[in-house]
Motif scaffolding. Structure first.
Motif, PDB file in Angstrom:
ATOM      1  N   VAL A  85      -5.150   2.842  10.310  1.00 12.23           N
ATOM      2  CA  VAL A  85      -4.259   2.188   9.353  1.00 12.23           C
ATOM      3  C   VAL A  85      -5.146   1.475   8.336  1.00 12.23           C
ATOM      4  O   VAL A  85      -6.054   0.730   8.716  1.00 12.23           O
ATOM      5  CB  VAL A  85      -3.328   1.184  10.044  1.00 12.23           C
ATOM      6  CG1 VAL A  85      -2.461   0.475   9.005  1.00 12.23           C
ATOM      7  CG2 VAL A  85      -2.442   1.886  11.074  1.00 12.23           C
ATOM      8  N   TYR A 112      -5.601  -1.107   5.150  1.00  9.72           N
ATOM      9  CA  TYR A 112      -5.000  -2.314   4.590  1.00  9.72           C
ATOM     10  C   TYR A 112      -5.750  -2.723   3.332  1.00  9.72           C
ATOM     11  O   TYR A 112      -6.981  -2.650   3.278  1.00  9.72           O
ATOM     12  CB  TYR A 112      -5.096  -3.472   5.573  1.00  9.72           C
ATOM     13  CG  TYR A 112      -4.410  -3.265   6.893  1.00  9.72           C
ATOM     14  CD1 TYR A 112      -5.085  -2.683   7.959  1.00  9.72           C
ATOM     15  CD2 TYR A 112      -3.090  -3.661   7.085  1.00  9.72           C
ATOM     16  CE1 TYR A 112      -4.468  -2.491   9.183  1.00  9.72           C
ATOM     17  CE2 TYR A 112      -2.462  -3.486   8.306  1.00  9.72           C
ATOM     18  CZ  TYR A 112      -3.166  -2.900   9.346  1.00  9.72           C
ATOM     19  OH  TYR A 112      -2.540  -2.725  10.566  1.00  9.72           O
ATOM     20  N   THR A 122      -1.129   1.278   5.583  1.00 12.00           N
ATOM     21  CA  THR A 122      -0.654   2.644   5.432  1.00 12.00           C
ATOM     22  C   THR A 122      -1.490   3.533   6.352  1.00 12.00           C
ATOM     23  O   THR A 122      -2.711   3.404   6.423  1.00 12.00           O
ATOM     24  CB  THR A 122      -0.730   3.110   3.960  1.00 12.00           C
ATOM     25  OG1 THR A 122      -0.131   4.402   3.825  1.00 12.00           O
ATOM     26  CG2 THR A 122      -2.152   3.151   3.427  1.00 12.00           C
ATOM     27  N   GLN A 123      -0.832   4.437   7.056  1.00  7.77           N
ATOM     28  CA  GLN A 123      -1.498   5.267   8.056  1.00  7.77           C
ATOM     29  C   GLN A 123      -2.199   6.446   7.396  1.00  7.77           C
ATOM     30  O   GLN A 123      -1.608   7.156   6.567  1.00  7.77           O
ATOM     31  CB  GLN A 123      -0.487   5.788   9.070  1.00  7.77           C
ATOM     32  CG  GLN A 123      -1.062   6.736  10.113  1.00  7.77           C
ATOM     33  CD  GLN A 123      -1.980   6.045  11.103  1.00  7.77           C
ATOM     34  OE1 GLN A 123      -1.640   4.988  11.638  1.00  7.77           O
ATOM     35  NE2 GLN A 123      -3.144   6.638  11.364  1.00  7.77           N
ATOM     36  N   GLU A 170       0.835  -1.200   0.000  1.00  4.10           N
ATOM     37  CA  GLU A 170       0.000   0.000   0.000  1.00  4.10           C
ATOM     38  C   GLU A 170       0.872   1.253   0.000  1.00  4.10           C
ATOM     39  O   GLU A 170       2.007   1.239   0.503  1.00  4.10           O
ATOM     40  CB  GLU A 170      -0.923   0.054   1.222  1.00  4.10           C
ATOM     41  CG  GLU A 170      -1.887  -1.087   1.377  1.00  4.10           C
ATOM     42  CD  GLU A 170      -1.416  -2.122   2.377  1.00  4.10           C
ATOM     43  OE1 GLU A 170      -2.261  -2.835   2.941  1.00  4.10           O
ATOM     44  OE2 GLU A 170      -0.186  -2.210   2.610  1.00  4.10           O
ATOM     45  N   SER A 171       0.318   2.324  -0.520  1.00  2.00           N
ATOM     46  CA  SER A 171       0.965   3.630  -0.464  1.00  2.00           C
ATOM     47  C   SER A 171      -0.116   4.700  -0.544  1.00  2.00           C
ATOM     48  O   SER A 171      -1.280   4.408  -0.843  1.00  2.00           O
ATOM     49  CB  SER A 171       1.970   3.790  -1.597  1.00  2.00           C
ATOM     50  OG  SER A 171       1.320   3.708  -2.852  1.00  2.00           O
ATOM     51  N   GLY A 229      -0.907   6.962   1.982  1.00  2.00           N
ATOM     52  CA  GLY A 229      -1.393   7.472   3.248  1.00  2.00           C
ATOM     53  C   GLY A 229      -0.696   8.760   3.643  1.00  2.00           C
ATOM     54  O   GLY A 229       0.275   9.185   3.009  1.00  2.00           O
ATOM     55  N   LEU A 265      -5.342   6.215  -1.929  1.00  2.00           N
ATOM     56  CA  LEU A 265      -4.497   5.083  -1.576  1.00  2.00           C
ATOM     57  C   LEU A 265      -4.333   4.165  -2.780  1.00  2.00           C
ATOM     58  O   LEU A 265      -5.248   4.017  -3.595  1.00  2.00           O
ATOM     59  CB  LEU A 265      -5.105   4.297  -0.425  1.00  2.00           C
ATOM     60  CG  LEU A 265      -5.449   5.063   0.852  1.00  2.00           C
ATOM     61  CD1 LEU A 265      -5.958   4.101   1.908  1.00  2.00           C
ATOM     62  CD2 LEU A 265      -4.262   5.855   1.350  1.00  2.00           C
ATOM     63  N   CYS A 286      -2.593   0.157  -3.926  1.00  2.00           N
ATOM     64  CA  CYS A 286      -2.113  -1.137  -3.440  1.00  2.00           C
ATOM     65  C   CYS A 286      -1.690  -1.959  -4.656  1.00  2.00           C
ATOM     66  O   CYS A 286      -2.529  -2.258  -5.519  1.00  2.00           O
ATOM     67  CB  CYS A 286      -3.212  -1.839  -2.674  1.00  2.00           C
ATOM     68  SG  CYS A 286      -2.892  -3.585  -2.295  1.00  2.00           S
TER      69      CYS A 286
END
Length: 124
Positions: A93, A95, A118-119, A6-7, A9, A20, A22
């Protein structure tokens, strides 16, 4: 090996937006249903949005309807979550998850593969 990464955040003010992504590898991505889950501190992991393998059908939890949009690009093995009108209660977070033969999309045990998370923080 199987990977979901994931990216996207980050921190945003209430009312803001984030997207987001993934990326999946090591499995036949286009055969799998995909979903986004989230987990806030002290709470259980909860389903947010779901998309079937072809991308032709999506499902959402009511608390994100009209604000979030899930999509996928099977040519790029990539899942997306567009999040608009973010609220502080969306802080968690996030997912991504991949599953075959998903019967109850909000149940985490239905999914074989998970990303690392990812937060997302929504705060003024």
């Amino acid at each position: 090996q199987v990977q979901l990464v994931e990216s996207g955040g980050g921190s945003v003010q209430p009312g803001g937006s984030l997207r987001l992504s993934c990326v999946g590898s090591g499995f036949t991505y286009s055969n799998y249903a995909m979903a986004w889950f989230r987990q806030a501190p002290g709470k259980q992991r909860e389903g947010v949005a779901y998309i079937i393998p072809s991308g032709g059908r999506t499902l959402y939890q009511e608390f994100v309807v009209g604000r979030f949009s899930i999509s996928r690009d099977n040519a790029k093995n990539t899942l997306y979550l567009q999040m608009n009108s973010l609220k502080p209660e969306d802080t968690a977070v996030y997912y991504c998850a991949a599953g075959l033969s998903v019967r109850n999309w909000v149940e985490p045990s239905q999914y074989a593969y998970w990303g690392q998370g990812t937060q997302v923080t929504v705060s003024s």
